[in-house]
Design a protein around this motif. Structure first.
Motif, short mmCIF file in Angstrom:
data_model
loop_
_atom_site.label_atom_id
_atom_site.label_comp_id
_atom_site.label_asym_id
_atom_site.label_seq_id
_atom_site.Cartn_x
_atom_site.Cartn_y
_atom_site.Cartn_z
N ALA A 40 8.32 -3.66 -7.37
CA ALA A 40 7.63 -3.81 -6.10
C ALA A 40 6.15 -3.48 -6.23
O ALA A 40 5.32 -4.00 -5.48
N SER A 41 5.79 -2.63 -7.19
CA SER A 41 4.40 -2.27 -7.41
C SER A 41 4.26 -1.78 -8.84
O SER A 41 5.25 -1.43 -9.51
N MET A 42 3.01 -1.73 -9.33
CA MET A 42 2.77 -1.17 -10.65
C MET A 42 3.17 0.30 -10.69
O MET A 42 3.69 0.80 -11.69
N SER A 43 2.95 1.00 -9.59
CA SER A 43 3.25 2.42 -9.53
C SER A 43 4.75 2.69 -9.65
O SER A 43 5.15 3.78 -10.08
N ALA A 44 5.57 1.71 -9.28
CA ALA A 44 7.03 1.88 -9.38
C ALA A 44 7.47 1.97 -10.83
O ALA A 44 8.62 2.35 -11.11
N SER A 45 6.58 1.64 -11.78
CA SER A 45 6.90 1.80 -13.20
C SER A 45 7.21 3.25 -13.54
O SER A 45 7.86 3.53 -14.55
N TYR A 46 6.76 4.16 -12.69
CA TYR A 46 7.03 5.58 -12.91
C TYR A 46 8.53 5.86 -12.97
O TYR A 46 8.96 6.81 -13.64
N PHE A 75 -5.10 8.35 -3.29
CA PHE A 75 -5.84 8.45 -4.56
C PHE A 75 -6.06 7.07 -5.17
O PHE A 75 -7.15 6.78 -5.71
N ALA A 76 -5.04 6.21 -5.09
CA ALA A 76 -5.17 4.86 -5.66
C ALA A 76 -6.22 4.05 -4.91
O ALA A 76 -7.04 3.35 -5.53
N ALA A 77 -6.21 4.15 -3.57
CA ALA A 77 -7.21 3.43 -2.78
C ALA A 77 -8.62 3.93 -3.11
O ALA A 77 -9.57 3.13 -3.24
N ILE A 113 -7.46 -4.90 -2.38
CA ILE A 113 -7.20 -3.70 -1.58
C ILE A 113 -6.86 -4.09 -0.14
O ILE A 113 -5.91 -3.57 0.46
N ALA A 114 -7.65 -5.03 0.41
CA ALA A 114 -7.40 -5.47 1.79
C ALA A 114 -6.03 -6.15 1.91
O ALA A 114 -5.29 -5.91 2.88
N THR A 115 -5.68 -6.98 0.93
CA THR A 115 -4.39 -7.68 0.97
C THR A 115 -3.24 -6.70 0.91
O THR A 115 -2.26 -6.82 1.67
N ILE A 116 -3.32 -5.72 0.01
CA ILE A 116 -2.26 -4.72 -0.11
C ILE A 116 -2.12 -3.93 1.18
O ILE A 116 -1.01 -3.69 1.67
N THR A 117 -3.26 -3.52 1.76
CA THR A 117 -3.24 -2.74 3.00
C THR A 117 -2.59 -3.52 4.13
O THR A 117 -1.70 -3.00 4.84
#
Length: 241
Positions: A60-66, A137-139, A181-185
């Motif tokens: 779902a996101s790059m961060s989900a790689s965690y 933090f990512a934003a 950033i705008a698209t994700i938000t």
């Protein structure tokens, strides 16, 4: 005898004795390292996750790689970018902002996103709060990196004359990061989705990281055709102050 020894002893060399060429090479290598890691992360994470899962596995996101077998690559890559940014020295303004960006990159790695519902259907309050901090933090990290592309990397051109090709790369990269950033938000706030396993969040993050990596690769002068013809306007802060 004593006089001869004093003349033959090699002088002590410190950081102030480094030549401008040595300093420029260090700056370029840091930029190159940041650009390479930033360009590879969006590619390595899904490929590695698919290999370790023995299937095509899009997150779902790059961060989900965690929460996958690629956790160490994700966290290690972000921490490496953060350390490179903190160690980066060019002029006082870039030094301060790169340090801020580096701290945000490390915080993004250390504060994981909220776990996916497929793993944790009912996340704890701590997991939710940490997930919100991760997004903040990512934003902030993306915002600083966009500012680098739009302002800091493009402010050295002459007052008159056409922009060099590399400046257009920086400008396009910066605005791509802002658009992502705008698209994700918007997609997160409105819960937008499309009929594809590739989510808007992952697409936006990947494109933004690729744009950031490309800008730093060009700034490192790795792309010879876009490299500036004149030497950098400043050396390390320690040599200028």
């Amino acid at each position: 005898m004593a006089d001869h020894a004093s003349h033959s002893a090699p002088p002590n060399r410190g950081i102030s004795d480094l030549t401008p060429d040595q300093d420029r090479r260090t700056v370029r290598r840091l930029r190159l390292g940041i650009g390479v890691i930033g360009s590879l992360l969006p590619v390595v994470l899904p490929i590695g996750n698919s290999i370790t899962s023995a299937r095509v596995a899009l997150l779902a996101s790059m961060s989900a790689s965690y929460y996958t077998h690629m956790r160490n690559i994700f966290v290690g890559g972000l921490c490496a970018i953060g350390v490179f940014l903190i160690c980066y020295r060019y002029d006082r303004r870039e030094d301060r902002l790169s340090t801020v960006a580096g701290v945000f990159a490390v915080l993004v790695a250390l504060f994981p996103t909220e776990p996916p519902h497929s793993l944790v259907p009912d996340p704890s309050r701590v997991q939710v709060v940490v997930g919100v901090l991760h997004l903040c933090f990512a934003a902030a990290l993306f915002a600083v990196l966009a500012f680098f592309c739009l302002q800091l990397f493009t402010d050295s051109r002459p007052e008159a004359g056409a922009r060099p090709g590399r400046d257009w790369v920086y400008l396009v990269s910066g605005w791509v990061i802002v658009a992502c950033i705008a698209t994700i938000t918007v997609s997160e706030v409105l819960h937008l989705a499309w009929d594809s396993p590739l989510t808007l969040t992952y697409l936006g993050e990947s494109v933004a990281v690729l744009a950031f990596g490309l800008a730093w690769l060009v700034k490192s002068e790795a792309a010879a055709g876009l490299a500036p013809g004149a030497p950098p306007r400043a050396t390390a802060v320690g040599l200028n102050s």
